[in-house]
Design an enzyme around this catalytic site. Structure first.
Site, PDB file in Angstrom:
ATOM      1  N   TYR A 154       0.855  -1.184   0.000  1.00 46.89           N
ATOM      2  CA  TYR A 154       0.000   0.000   0.000  1.00 46.89           C
ATOM      3  C   TYR A 154       0.891   1.233   0.000  1.00 46.89           C
ATOM      4  O   TYR A 154       1.818   1.329   0.813  1.00 46.89           O
ATOM      5  CB  TYR A 154      -0.928   0.018   1.223  1.00 46.89           C
ATOM      6  CG  TYR A 154      -1.849   1.208   1.272  1.00 46.89           C
ATOM      7  CD1 TYR A 154      -1.614   2.266   2.141  1.00 46.89           C
ATOM      8  CD2 TYR A 154      -2.969   1.295   0.435  1.00 46.89           C
ATOM      9  CE1 TYR A 154      -2.460   3.372   2.183  1.00 46.89           C
ATOM     10  CE2 TYR A 154      -3.817   2.393   0.465  1.00 46.89           C
ATOM     11  CZ  TYR A 154      -3.559   3.427   1.351  1.00 46.89           C
ATOM     12  OH  TYR A 154      -4.396   4.516   1.385  1.00 46.89           O
ATOM     13  N   ASP A 249       9.382   3.003  -0.199  1.00 44.08           N
ATOM     14  CA  ASP A 249       8.283   3.706   0.470  1.00 44.08           C
ATOM     15  C   ASP A 249       8.442   3.482   1.973  1.00 44.08           C
ATOM     16  O   ASP A 249       8.035   2.445   2.499  1.00 44.08           O
ATOM     17  CB  ASP A 249       6.933   3.190  -0.037  1.00 44.08           C
ATOM     18  CG  ASP A 249       5.799   3.904   0.664  1.00 44.08           C
ATOM     19  OD1 ASP A 249       4.620   3.663   0.299  1.00 44.08           O
ATOM     20  OD2 ASP A 249       6.063   4.697   1.585  1.00 44.08           O
ATOM     21  N   LYS A 277       4.109  10.278   8.313  1.00 42.69           N
ATOM     22  CA  LYS A 277       3.841   9.825   9.686  1.00 42.69           C
ATOM     23  C   LYS A 277       4.787  10.454  10.718  1.00 42.69           C
ATOM     24  O   LYS A 277       4.633  11.610  11.095  1.00 42.69           O
ATOM     25  CB  LYS A 277       3.883   8.295   9.727  1.00 42.69           C
ATOM     26  CG  LYS A 277       2.783   7.642   8.859  1.00 42.69           C
ATOM     27  CD  LYS A 277       2.789   6.143   8.959  1.00 42.69           C
ATOM     28  CE  LYS A 277       1.950   5.507   7.873  1.00 42.69           C
ATOM     29  NZ  LYS A 277       0.511   5.470   8.184  1.00 42.69           N
TER      30      LYS A 277
HETATM   31  P1  KE4 Z   1      -1.116   8.731   3.867  1.00 43.37           P
HETATM   32  O1  KE4 Z   1      -1.543   9.316   2.536  1.00 43.37           O
HETATM   33  O2  KE4 Z   1      -2.204   7.921   4.532  1.00 43.37           O
HETATM   34  O3  KE4 Z   1      -0.461   9.771   4.787  1.00 43.37           O
HETATM   35  O4  KE4 Z   1       0.097   7.703   3.551  1.00 43.37           O
HETATM   36  C1  KE4 Z   1      -0.128   6.677   2.619  1.00 43.37           C
HETATM   37  C2  KE4 Z   1       0.856   5.561   2.867  1.00 43.37           C
HETATM   38  C3  KE4 Z   1       1.916   5.409   1.990  1.00 43.37           C
HETATM   39  N1  KE4 Z   1       2.832   4.433   2.159  1.00 43.37           N
HETATM   40  C4  KE4 Z   1       2.744   3.576   3.209  1.00 43.37           C
HETATM   41  C5  KE4 Z   1       3.789   2.502   3.361  1.00 43.37           C
HETATM   42  C6  KE4 Z   1       1.688   3.683   4.150  1.00 43.37           C
HETATM   43  O5  KE4 Z   1       1.615   2.820   5.186  1.00 43.37           O
HETATM   44  C7  KE4 Z   1       0.719   4.691   3.972  1.00 43.37           C
HETATM   45  C8  KE4 Z   1      -0.456   4.855   4.914  1.00 43.37           C
HETATM   46  N2  KE4 Z   1      -0.583   3.857   5.916  1.00 43.37           N
HETATM   47  C9  KE4 Z   1      -1.939   3.543   6.316  1.00 43.37           C
HETATM   48  C10 KE4 Z   1      -1.859   2.509   7.435  1.00 43.37           C
HETATM   49  N3  KE4 Z   1      -1.610   1.204   6.916  1.00 43.37           N
HETATM   50  C11 KE4 Z   1      -2.722   4.748   6.712  1.00 43.37           C
HETATM   51  C12 KE4 Z   1      -3.960   4.460   7.519  1.00 43.37           C
HETATM   52  C13 KE4 Z   1      -5.183   4.940   6.805  1.00 43.37           C
HETATM   53  O6  KE4 Z   1      -5.286   4.740   5.574  1.00 43.37           O
HETATM   54  O7  KE4 Z   1      -6.043   5.505   7.497  1.00 43.37           O
END
Ligand code: KE4
Length: 443
Positions: A154, A249, A277
């Protein structure tokens, strides 16, 4: 936040149910990010009214030991004094200017100092913005369009990544979202995590067409799945041989699996790195960076356009800087995360054998996951073969005991500098009691 209420066995989330009903009238599913809705585990999400250290406080007044940690953000725990003070100072001066500030330089210098492969970095407002910008840059730098990602990986919700994605997409059973144009999806090629041959096959099938391979160097979005020996070095070799860029990533693994992220832990130098994060200290943030020759292609220095009204926002910068300062100056942080992790390793490692329950615990640094399965977990198919019913039973049992796991079997658990060995031991004891209940699911 009010002083922490004593733990009470509230009569279920009555207030939470009312809030969810009200929320659903004006917000899709009542939440601003799908995984929060408990769709993966069933039941009612807990509405939170505050947090302190390792604990959330929900609207029922219940104190919940927190392993969501805002999905990895809260590596210092909630409300760290240095972060709170930095935010108070910053907000006293203003909230957003749309003009450069010295704080952005200091944060960029800190990231470049701490993350081995980052020479130049651009701040954005989310991990999604970071990964979509990194891919645009990779396509511009190589003149190629296709991107390789991994099943169950993801990288945020930008179109190129919503193809067999993990995290909330997998939780909801929509790993490939409607609304992504077929042309975009066609440019997103999917390989199997920990399977170098599947990557080589894509390079052979699309010679000269692949701009980048984007990978979670430690997968966190199908649960925590570490790279097998040789996988990351093999990816780096394949990318170099085939003229593609390697994008780590590290939105989740950055400052989580070690101070310098997975690239420091495994000694790999990706061409581009995405972050998020932790570097915002709890405020909206993302960043992408890497080789200077690549990053200098980004506007206004180069032609690759990317922009953002709130990029480098002074409050996010202040909270992020305060967080990175603690991480850089206090050597005990990562020792603490590792020590708590070892308690989980020891606890879960032999629990399955002792109870006769097939289960596997995987952990890297301050993140880990428990899978109810006999077979070793190394990729999406082996994750998908694990028992969701057993995870969900454990999830709700722990929640009733005041312990809040991430509400999905396809997410990593996160602990922090504020968690204690007693917290971990309490979690292990509670988990064992749940797994030995007579109504524990048969499969
Ligand atoms: P955001 O756009 O949610 O800030 O980041 C996306 C992203 C990109 N790359 C990795 C490896 C990530 O884990 C994430 C976002 N992580 C999720 C939790 N697995 C966010 C939680 C959510 O979608 O509410």
């Amino acid at each position: 936040m009010t002083n922490m209420e004593p733990e009470t066995m509230a009569p279920g989330p009555v207030a939470g149910r009312a809030l969810l009903e009200r929320a659903r009238r004006v917000i899709p599913g009542g939440v601003n990010s799908p995984v929060r809705a408990f769709k993966g585990v069933g039941g009612t999400p807990r509405f939170i009214r505050g947090a302190e250290g390792a604990f959330l406080e929900d609207v029922e007044g219940r104190r919940l030991l927190d392993y969501i940690g805002s999905w990895g953000v809260m590596v210092l725990g909630h409300g760290h004094p240095a972060v709170r003070q930095a935010l108070a100072d910053a907000v006293g001066r203003g909230t957003s200017y749309g003009a450069p500030t010295e704080g952005e330089i200091v944060l960029a210098e800190a990231i470049a100092r701490l993350v081995p492969a980052v020479e130049v970095v651009r701040m954005v407002n989310s991990g999604t913005e970071a990964t979509m910008s990194a891919i645009r840059l990779a396509r511009a730098a190589t003149g190629r369009s296709r991107v390789v990602k991994f099943r169950g990986g993801y990288h945020g919700h930008a179109d190129p990544f919503l193809v067999e994605a993990g995290s909330g997409a997998a939780t909801l059973g929509v790993p490939s979202s409607p609304g992504v144009p077929p042309g975009t999806a066609a440019d997103s090629l999917v390989a199997e995590y920990n399977d170098l041959a599947s990557v080589a096959t894509l390079f052979d099938a699309h010679p000269g067409e692949i701009a980048a391979v984007i990978v979670e160097p430690v997968c966190g979005n199908m649960g925590c799945v570490p790279p097998v020996d040789g996988f990351l070095t093999g990816l780096q070799r394949l990318c170099r041989e085939r003229g593609a860029l390697l994008v780590f990533d590290e939105v989740m693994t950055g400052f989580r699996v070690s101070r310098g992220g997975a690239q420091e832990r495994y000694g790999i130098t990706p061409d581009l790195t995405t972050l998020g994060k932790v570097i915002g200290g709890g405020l909206p943030v993302g960043a992408y960076g890497g080789r200077a020759d690549l990053m200098r292609m980004v506007a206004p220095e180069g032609p690759v356009y990317q922009a953002g009204t709130l990029s480098g926002n002074p409050l996010a910068v202040a909270a992020g800087l305060a967080t990175l300062r603690v991480l850089e100056e206090d050597p005990a942080v990562y020792e603490h995360l590792e020590a708590l992790g070892r308690l989980f390793d020891e606890g879960f490692g032999e629990m399955g054998r002792r109870l006769g329950i097939p289960m596997r615990w995987y952990r890297v640094g301050g993140m880990g996951s428990l899978f109810f399965t006999e077979a070793a977990v190394r990729d999406w198919p082996s994750v998908a073969a694990s028992s969701r019913a057993r995870f969900n039973f454990l999830f709700h049992g722990l929640l009733e005991d005041g312990i809040h796991l991430p509400p999905s079997p396809f997410e990593a658990w996160f602990w922090s500098y504020a968690h204690t060995p007693a917290d971990v031991e309490r979690t292990l004891r509670s988990a064992e009691a749940i797994l030995t209940r007579k109504d524990f699911p048969d499969a």
